[in-house]
Design a protein around this motif. Structure first.
Motif, PDB file in Angstrom:
ATOM      1  N   CYS A  39      -5.570  -5.430  -4.873  1.00  0.00           N
ATOM      2  CA  CYS A  39      -5.516  -6.743  -4.215  1.00  0.00           C
ATOM      3  C   CYS A  39      -6.404  -7.742  -4.952  1.00  0.00           C
ATOM      4  O   CYS A  39      -6.077  -8.924  -5.062  1.00  0.00           O
ATOM      5  CB  CYS A  39      -5.967  -6.621  -2.758  1.00  0.00           C
ATOM      6  SG  CYS A  39      -4.721  -5.893  -1.671  1.00  0.00           S
ATOM      7  N   GLU A  40      -7.531  -7.245  -5.478  1.00  0.00           N
ATOM      8  CA  GLU A  40      -8.426  -8.119  -6.248  1.00  0.00           C
ATOM      9  C   GLU A  40      -7.898  -8.334  -7.657  1.00  0.00           C
ATOM     10  O   GLU A  40      -7.910  -9.453  -8.171  1.00  0.00           O
ATOM     11  CB  GLU A  40      -9.821  -7.507  -6.324  1.00  0.00           C
ATOM     12  CG  GLU A  40     -10.799  -8.339  -7.149  1.00  0.00           C
ATOM     13  CD  GLU A  40     -12.018  -7.546  -7.586  1.00  0.00           C
ATOM     14  OE1 GLU A  40     -13.010  -7.593  -6.848  1.00  0.00           O
ATOM     15  OE2 GLU A  40     -11.963  -6.894  -8.652  1.00  0.00           O
ATOM     16  N   SER A  41      -7.427  -7.268  -8.310  1.00  0.00           N
ATOM     17  CA  SER A  41      -7.023  -7.312  -9.724  1.00  0.00           C
ATOM     18  C   SER A  41      -5.692  -6.592  -9.892  1.00  0.00           C
ATOM     19  O   SER A  41      -5.641  -5.440 -10.327  1.00  0.00           O
ATOM     20  CB  SER A  41      -8.095  -6.654 -10.595  1.00  0.00           C
ATOM     21  OG  SER A  41      -9.377  -7.196 -10.346  1.00  0.00           O
ATOM     22  N   TYR A  55      -7.255   8.421  -1.808  1.00  0.00           N
ATOM     23  CA  TYR A  55      -7.555   7.321  -2.717  1.00  0.00           C
ATOM     24  C   TYR A  55      -6.780   6.053  -2.372  1.00  0.00           C
ATOM     25  O   TYR A  55      -7.061   4.987  -2.927  1.00  0.00           O
ATOM     26  CB  TYR A  55      -7.193   7.698  -4.163  1.00  0.00           C
ATOM     27  CG  TYR A  55      -7.805   8.975  -4.670  1.00  0.00           C
ATOM     28  CD1 TYR A  55      -9.046   9.423  -4.226  1.00  0.00           C
ATOM     29  CD2 TYR A  55      -7.133   9.750  -5.617  1.00  0.00           C
ATOM     30  CE1 TYR A  55      -9.599  10.609  -4.701  1.00  0.00           C
ATOM     31  CE2 TYR A  55      -7.682  10.931  -6.104  1.00  0.00           C
ATOM     32  CZ  TYR A  55      -8.906  11.356  -5.633  1.00  0.00           C
ATOM     33  OH  TYR A  55      -9.452  12.528  -6.105  1.00  0.00           O
ATOM     34  N   ARG A  56      -5.797   6.167  -1.486  1.00  0.00           N
ATOM     35  CA  ARG A  56      -4.845   5.071  -1.280  1.00  0.00           C
ATOM     36  C   ARG A  56      -5.527   3.763  -0.870  1.00  0.00           C
ATOM     37  O   ARG A  56      -5.274   2.710  -1.459  1.00  0.00           O
ATOM     38  CB  ARG A  56      -3.796   5.481  -0.247  1.00  0.00           C
ATOM     39  CG  ARG A  56      -2.633   4.484  -0.138  1.00  0.00           C
ATOM     40  CD  ARG A  56      -1.549   4.980   0.823  1.00  0.00           C
ATOM     41  NE  ARG A  56      -0.948   6.232   0.370  1.00  0.00           N
ATOM     42  CZ  ARG A  56       0.035   6.288  -0.528  1.00  0.00           C
ATOM     43  NH1 ARG A  56       0.536   5.161  -1.043  1.00  0.00           N
ATOM     44  NH2 ARG A  56       0.526   7.456  -0.885  1.00  0.00           N
ATOM     45  N   ASP A  57      -6.367   3.792   0.133  1.00  0.00           N
ATOM     46  CA  ASP A  57      -6.995   2.557   0.614  1.00  0.00           C
ATOM     47  C   ASP A  57      -7.870   1.914  -0.462  1.00  0.00           C
ATOM     48  O   ASP A  57      -7.819   0.700  -0.687  1.00  0.00           O
ATOM     49  CB  ASP A  57      -7.840   2.834   1.864  1.00  0.00           C
ATOM     50  CG  ASP A  57      -6.987   3.069   3.094  1.00  0.00           C
ATOM     51  OD1 ASP A  57      -5.783   2.731   3.049  1.00  0.00           O
ATOM     52  OD2 ASP A  57      -7.513   3.599   4.094  1.00  0.00           O
ATOM     53  N   GLY A  58      -8.683   2.741  -1.154  1.00  0.00           N
ATOM     54  CA  GLY A  58      -9.561   2.205  -2.179  1.00  0.00           C
ATOM     55  C   GLY A  58      -8.791   1.605  -3.342  1.00  0.00           C
ATOM     56  O   GLY A  58      -9.143   0.528  -3.844  1.00  0.00           O
ATOM     57  N   LEU A  59      -7.745   2.281  -3.784  1.00  0.00           N
ATOM     58  CA  LEU A  59      -6.923   1.769  -4.875  1.00  0.00           C
ATOM     59  C   LEU A  59      -6.246   0.472  -4.469  1.00  0.00           C
ATOM     60  O   LEU A  59      -6.198  -0.493  -5.260  1.00  0.00           O
ATOM     61  CB  LEU A  59      -5.875   2.815  -5.268  1.00  0.00           C
ATOM     62  CG  LEU A  59      -4.852   2.377  -6.319  1.00  0.00           C
ATOM     63  CD1 LEU A  59      -5.538   1.986  -7.625  1.00  0.00           C
ATOM     64  CD2 LEU A  59      -3.819   3.492  -6.557  1.00  0.00           C
ATOM     65  N   TYR A  60      -5.728   0.431  -3.253  1.00  0.00           N
ATOM     66  CA  TYR A  60      -5.052  -0.777  -2.777  1.00  0.00           C
ATOM     67  C   TYR A  60      -6.007  -1.974  -2.767  1.00  0.00           C
ATOM     68  O   TYR A  60      -5.636  -3.080  -3.185  1.00  0.00           O
ATOM     69  CB  TYR A  60      -4.484  -0.531  -1.378  1.00  0.00           C
ATOM     70  CG  TYR A  60      -3.826  -1.750  -0.783  1.00  0.00           C
ATOM     71  CD1 TYR A  60      -2.629  -2.238  -1.303  1.00  0.00           C
ATOM     72  CD2 TYR A  60      -4.402  -2.417   0.303  1.00  0.00           C
ATOM     73  CE1 TYR A  60      -2.029  -3.372  -0.760  1.00  0.00           C
ATOM     74  CE2 TYR A  60      -3.815  -3.531   0.849  1.00  0.00           C
ATOM     75  CZ  TYR A  60      -2.625  -4.025   0.312  1.00  0.00           C
ATOM     76  OH  TYR A  60      -2.038  -5.133   0.855  1.00  0.00           O
ATOM     77  N   ILE A  92       0.827  -1.205   0.000  1.00  0.00           N
ATOM     78  CA  ILE A  92       0.000   0.000   0.000  1.00  0.00           C
ATOM     79  C   ILE A  92       0.864   1.260   0.000  1.00  0.00           C
ATOM     80  O   ILE A  92       0.486   2.288  -0.561  1.00  0.00           O
ATOM     81  CB  ILE A  92      -0.975  -0.020   1.197  1.00  0.00           C
ATOM     82  CG1 ILE A  92      -2.018   1.096   1.055  1.00  0.00           C
ATOM     83  CG2 ILE A  92      -0.227   0.103   2.518  1.00  0.00           C
ATOM     84  CD1 ILE A  92      -3.155   0.984   2.044  1.00  0.00           C
ATOM     85  N   GLU A  93       2.065   1.162   0.611  1.00  0.00           N
ATOM     86  CA  GLU A  93       2.943   2.340   0.691  1.00  0.00           C
ATOM     87  C   GLU A  93       3.595   2.668  -0.641  1.00  0.00           C
ATOM     88  O   GLU A  93       4.021   3.804  -0.877  1.00  0.00           O
ATOM     89  CB  GLU A  93       4.043   2.107   1.734  1.00  0.00           C
ATOM     90  CG  GLU A  93       3.543   1.906   3.155  1.00  0.00           C
ATOM     91  CD  GLU A  93       3.110   0.454   3.414  1.00  0.00           C
ATOM     92  OE1 GLU A  93       3.355  -0.392   2.513  1.00  0.00           O
ATOM     93  OE2 GLU A  93       2.539   0.188   4.483  1.00  0.00           O
ATOM     94  N   VAL A 146      -8.543   2.115 -13.241  1.00  0.00           N
ATOM     95  CA  VAL A 146      -9.353   1.737 -12.085  1.00  0.00           C
ATOM     96  C   VAL A 146     -10.346   2.849 -11.775  1.00  0.00           C
ATOM     97  O   VAL A 146     -10.049   4.034 -11.975  1.00  0.00           O
ATOM     98  CB  VAL A 146      -8.473   1.447 -10.857  1.00  0.00           C
ATOM     99  CG1 VAL A 146      -7.756   2.709 -10.386  1.00  0.00           C
ATOM    100  CG2 VAL A 146      -9.286   0.837  -9.717  1.00  0.00           C
ATOM    101  N   GLN A 147     -11.510   2.449 -11.328  1.00  0.00           N
ATOM    102  CA  GLN A 147     -12.532   3.418 -10.921  1.00  0.00           C
ATOM    103  C   GLN A 147     -12.745   3.307  -9.414  1.00  0.00           C
ATOM    104  O   GLN A 147     -12.844   2.202  -8.873  1.00  0.00           O
ATOM    105  CB  GLN A 147     -13.842   3.123 -11.652  1.00  0.00           C
ATOM    106  CG  GLN A 147     -14.952   4.114 -11.323  1.00  0.00           C
ATOM    107  CD  GLN A 147     -16.255   3.740 -12.009  1.00  0.00           C
ATOM    108  OE1 GLN A 147     -16.519   2.567 -12.245  1.00  0.00           O
ATOM    109  NE2 GLN A 147     -17.066   4.720 -12.331  1.00  0.00           N
ATOM    110  N   LEU A 148     -12.802   4.458  -8.752  1.00  0.00           N
ATOM    111  CA  LEU A 148     -13.064   4.507  -7.318  1.00  0.00           C
ATOM    112  C   LEU A 148     -14.388   5.239  -7.117  1.00  0.00           C
ATOM    113  O   LEU A 148     -14.414   6.463  -6.928  1.00  0.00           O
ATOM    114  CB  LEU A 148     -11.921   5.218  -6.594  1.00  0.00           C
ATOM    115  CG  LEU A 148     -10.513   4.645  -6.816  1.00  0.00           C
ATOM    116  CD1 LEU A 148      -9.463   5.509  -6.123  1.00  0.00           C
ATOM    117  CD2 LEU A 148     -10.431   3.199  -6.335  1.00  0.00           C
TER     118      LEU A 148
END
Length: 353
Positions: free
Chosen positions: A153-155, A144-149, A131-132, A161-163
């Motif tokens: 993790c899934e893909s 956006y960091r947590d959502g992107l991470y 994540i870092e 990517v869309q958040l």
């Protein structure tokens, strides 16, 4: 706005079906197939009464739930059309066109859900970033960091990517560089959804989607054949055989029982008639007449003019001509169609190697 004031409210709703609400993540929004004043059927947003006479969208968290609601409504398509003040030939034509529209959308949605589930399974073995390590836009990027991470993790291989929570979309520039924002709308959301599928197969979600899915289908066919090793599937097919059923259709795959040198069940793909499109109205009472050993099965269907067409087997254009059967060994087979959601469940039972 009052539901009675919504555009097209007075036009008859013939059928409904959930479409992916791409710009809002994994939500599904119901659409209505409405009969226009000029006799054309057109998909429009479906609204329900919020309880005080106002309109609200009918939204679902999962495709399975939304599909079940649509199936219940669409069981009475013909009764709904029969109540219209139209001549009988026109009623039949409208019914067939509506059924064709629903079948086409259902096959598309079920197939893409299957592909998404399989893509997520494949991605579990891919390396994930920390994540870092993620490089984010300078402005507001940290939120956006947590959502992107979570998305990575899934893909892990996605390039866009869309958040939805933040109404933002990002594009990858390097291994960890997500500092570029791109326009967020329904089209972007569609590409981001496709990227979740395609990237797991080392393809792109922004390339020609029909060609990409054809390649993925070919990759999934050997995996579908492995379903024949699962005891629950074997039991299902044994029961079908005892009923005299040699062809079982589930989603975009066909379980096909072949007698002769290769005795037993195999898996083929569902296809469309030459020059036609997927989603022809199924002729459930028809049969499949196989004059060759093609790997694609075209199911019996009803043309929009009411003509009945028997099913057949063939190869795709890239496979070359299918090996013919001797006329003495032509097959004339009835078939049974099971819920396409079952194939998604069956794939889920098979551990990914």
């Amino acid at each position: 706005m009052l539901i009675t004031k919504m555009k097209g409210f007075s036009n008859p709703t013939i059928a409904i079906f959930p479409f992916a609400w791409y710009e809002n993540g994994d939500l599904w929004r119901m659409w209505a197939l409405k009969l226009q004043a000029d006799g054309i059927l057109k998909w429009e947003r479906h609204y329900i009464d919020s309880g005080d006479g106002h309109a609200k969208s009918e939204v679902y968290q999962a495709f399975k739930e939304a599909n079940a609601a649509a199936n219940e409504f669409n069981r009475t398509i013909r009764e709904r059309v029969a109540s219209l003040n139209l001549d009988d030939d026109l009623k039949l034509s409208i019914s067939l066109k509506a059924e064709k529209n629903v079948i086409a959308e259902k096959r598309l949605a079920q197939e893409e859900q299957l592909m998404l589930n399989e893509a997520i399974k494949r991605s579990k073995s891919f390396q994930k970033p920390s994540i870092e390590s993620l490089v984010l836009p300078k402005r507001d990027g940290e939120k956006y960091r947590d959502g992107l991470y979570q998305c990575l993790c899934e893909s892990p291989k996605i390039q866009i990517v869309q958040l939805p929570k933040h109404h933002v979309s990002l594009r990858r520039k390097g291994d960890f560089d997500w500092s570029t924002s791109i326009n967020t709308n329904s089209k972007t959301g569609m590409y981001c959804f496709r990227e979740r599928i395609a990237s797991a197969f080392d393809m792109s979600g922004v390339e020609h989607w029909g060609e990409t899915k054809a390649k993925i289908r070919d990759l999934l066919l050997p995996r579908a054949n492995k379903l024949l090793q699962i005891s629950s599937v074997q039991r299902m097919l044994d029961e079908a055989l005892a009923r005299g059923q040699y062809v079982i259709v589930i989603g975009s795959f066909v379980f096909w029982y072949e007698q002769g040198k290769e005795v037993g069940w195999t898996v083929k793909s569902v296809g469309s008639a030459s020059g036609g499109k997927e989603g022809e109205t199924l002729w459930k009472e028809g049969k499949i007449i196989s004059k060759n050993h093609g790997r694609i099965v075209v199911l019996p269907y009803i043309k929009e003019n009411g003509e009945l067409v028997q099913g057949h087997t063939k190869n795709s254009s890239k496979d070359g001509k299918a090996l013919p059967r001797h006329p003495d060994y032509y097959l004339e087979l009835p078939f049974e169609v099971l819920d396409g959601d079952l194939m998604i469940g069956l794939f889920g039972e098979l551990p990914y190697e």
